[in-house]
Design an enzyme around this catalytic site. Structure first.
Site, PDB file in Angstrom:
ATOM      1  CG  ASN A 140      40.825  33.496  38.308  1.00 19.93           C
ATOM      2  OD1 ASN A 140      39.686  33.078  38.179  1.00 19.93           O
ATOM      3  ND2 ASN A 140      41.878  32.815  37.917  1.00 19.93           N
ATOM      4  CB  CYS A 141      40.418  40.637  38.695  1.00 18.86           C
ATOM      5  SG  CYS A 141      40.198  42.271  39.388  1.00 18.86           S
ATOM      6  CG  ASP A 142      38.417  39.378  44.605  1.00 18.17           C
ATOM      7  OD1 ASP A 142      38.155  38.242  44.154  1.00 18.17           O
ATOM      8  OD2 ASP A 142      39.086  39.556  45.640  1.00 18.17           O
TER       9      ASP A 142
END
Length: 114
Positions: free
Chosen positions: A9-11
């Site tokens: 879920n890290c951008d």
């Protein structure tokens, strides 16, 4: 074979996934938040890049560490810290054969992967 390590879920991870997919580059993904990091893998990263590069000192996990831990950080301590708190590892981390690319840069990815 390309392996990308990080947190789904890290951008920044999403940008890396998008770039790899758009350039039709095949990879495997290792979510170290869910799957952890093996000691030999963490040791190899720290040996090659140094703890200062592997650990994200801008992140909240680093900031939550006590001052003594931060002040006595070295390659050996870093391996144990990132094994217990893998979200502290800068991301994404790509392993291509014996090379490592740390972080996401379209220029660096293009230079090394295309």
């Amino acid at each position: 074979m390309i392996a990308i390590f990080g947190i789904k879920n890290c951008d920044t991870m999403k940008k890396a996934f998008r770039w790899l997919d758009e350039n039709k580059i095949t990879y495997t993904f290792h979510d170290y938040k869910k799957e952890g990091v093996e000691e030999t893998t963490a040791q190899a990263w720290v040996n090659e890049l140094g703890w200062e590069s592997v650990i994200n000192k801008r992140g909240t996990t680093w900031r939550k560490l006590d001052e003594e831990t931060k002040n006595t950080m070295n390659n050996e301590n870093a391996v144990h810290i990132i094994m217990s708190q893998p979200s502290m590892i800068k991301r994404p981390l790509l392993v291509i054969d014996q090379s490592i690319i740390l972080g996401f840069s379209t220029e660096e990815y293009a230079e090394k992967l295309l």
